[in-house]
Design a protein around this motif. Sequence first.
Motif, mmCIF file in Angstrom:
data_model
loop_
_atom_site.group_PDB
_atom_site.id
_atom_site.type_symbol
_atom_site.label_atom_id
_atom_site.label_comp_id
_atom_site.label_asym_id
_atom_site.label_seq_id
_atom_site.Cartn_x
_atom_site.Cartn_y
_atom_site.Cartn_z
ATOM 1 N N UNK A 1 52.946 82.005 -2.040
ATOM 2 C CA UNK A 1 54.190 81.549 -1.607
ATOM 3 C C UNK A 1 54.966 80.654 -2.736
ATOM 4 N N UNK A 2 54.062 79.845 -3.035
ATOM 5 C CA UNK A 2 54.433 79.089 -4.396
ATOM 6 C C UNK A 2 55.075 79.926 -5.491
ATOM 7 N N UNK A 3 54.220 80.759 -5.735
ATOM 8 C CA UNK A 3 54.680 81.841 -6.842
ATOM 9 C C UNK A 3 55.755 82.500 -6.824
ATOM 10 N N UNK A 4 56.397 82.865 -5.424
ATOM 11 C CA UNK A 4 57.263 83.990 -5.142
ATOM 12 C C UNK A 4 58.478 82.955 -4.449
ATOM 13 N N UNK B 1 48.942 83.453 -11.703
ATOM 14 C CA UNK B 1 50.294 82.885 -11.823
ATOM 15 C C UNK B 1 50.483 81.658 -11.402
ATOM 16 N N UNK B 2 49.368 80.903 -10.949
ATOM 17 C CA UNK B 2 49.637 79.439 -10.313
ATOM 18 C C UNK B 2 48.413 78.738 -10.575
ATOM 19 N N UNK B 3 48.515 77.394 -10.518
ATOM 20 C CA UNK B 3 47.393 76.551 -11.171
ATOM 21 C C UNK B 3 46.570 76.089 -9.855
ATOM 22 N N UNK B 4 45.330 76.707 -9.925
ATOM 23 C CA UNK B 4 44.459 76.099 -8.603
ATOM 24 C C UNK B 4 44.220 74.612 -8.742
ATOM 25 N N UNK B 5 44.365 74.335 -7.542
ATOM 26 C CA UNK B 5 44.571 72.777 -7.216
ATOM 27 C C UNK B 5 42.976 72.117 -6.957
ATOM 28 N N UNK B 6 41.849 72.927 -7.027
ATOM 29 C CA UNK B 6 40.690 72.394 -6.893
ATOM 30 C C UNK B 6 40.065 72.106 -8.237
ATOM 31 N N UNK C 1 46.402 93.954 0.276
ATOM 32 C CA UNK C 1 45.107 93.383 -0.331
ATOM 33 C C UNK C 1 44.300 92.285 0.009
ATOM 34 N N UNK C 2 43.343 92.037 -0.477
ATOM 35 C CA UNK C 2 42.371 90.871 -0.099
ATOM 36 C C UNK C 2 43.119 89.658 -1.001
ATOM 37 N N UNK C 3 43.454 89.904 -2.084
ATOM 38 C CA UNK C 3 44.070 88.992 -2.894
ATOM 39 C C UNK C 3 43.102 87.815 -3.192
ATOM 40 N N UNK C 4 41.861 88.013 -3.390
ATOM 41 C CA UNK C 4 40.870 86.906 -3.609
ATOM 42 C C UNK C 4 40.276 86.932 -5.083
ATOM 43 N N UNK C 5 41.146 86.183 -5.843
ATOM 44 C CA UNK C 5 42.270 85.720 -5.849
ATOM 45 C C UNK C 5 43.639 86.615 -6.145
ATOM 46 N N UNK D 1 41.781 81.631 2.711
ATOM 47 C CA UNK D 1 43.070 82.409 2.951
ATOM 48 C C UNK D 1 44.029 81.501 2.736
ATOM 49 N N UNK D 2 44.145 80.482 3.560
ATOM 50 C CA UNK D 2 45.262 79.748 3.837
ATOM 51 C C UNK D 2 45.763 79.110 2.316
ATOM 52 N N UNK D 3 44.826 78.860 1.448
ATOM 53 C CA UNK D 3 44.989 78.362 0.269
ATOM 54 C C UNK D 3 45.843 79.328 -0.528
ATOM 55 N N UNK D 4 45.140 80.646 -0.465
ATOM 56 C CA UNK D 4 45.883 81.760 -1.437
ATOM 57 C C UNK D 4 47.288 82.047 -0.723
ATOM 58 N N UNK D 5 47.434 82.077 0.565
ATOM 59 C CA UNK D 5 48.836 82.187 1.103
ATOM 60 C C UNK D 5 49.686 81.070 0.552
#
Length: 153
Positions: free
Chosen positions: A58-61, A148-153, A11-15, A50-54
């Motif tokens: 990774x943090x989620x799982x 499922x995560x907290x955005x850092x921005x 998927x594009x997972x954006x987000x 993309x790098x941030x989403x990856x």
Amino acid sequence: MKSPKIAFFPGSFDPFTKGHEDIVLRAIGLFDEIVIGIGHNSNKNRYFKLEEMQAYIEETFKGKPVKIISYQGLTASVAKQVGAKYILRGLRNTTDFEYENSISQVNRHINEDLETIFLITSPHLAPISSTIIRDLHKYGSPIDEYLPYKLKS
């Protein structure tokens, strides 16, 4: 020795949303490993990097049998490269089914060993879409409850 059952979740997972997380968590019991593939879609410009989403995924799982990659190219070909015999897809509604059914037929034509597994999205998550979340974020509405995560921005 039996080869591991690997599913490729593209998927594009954006987000990447709680709906996506739900599909992966439910699929963990069905497969030995899930490879989440963040695809580059030439028809879309990414909203979230993309790098941030990856890193968020990774943090989620962390600690789960889930690997995250980014890729370009045909999903069926990448699935073969990562050793997956299954494509994992979530369905929120009949519109998703019509779209995903066509793609699954083409993927099977490209890679005849590939099976697409559809999981129905949990009802309370069905209204969530990445498109809606991007629009909410773009116009300043909070989106944390959908991720499922907290955005850092």
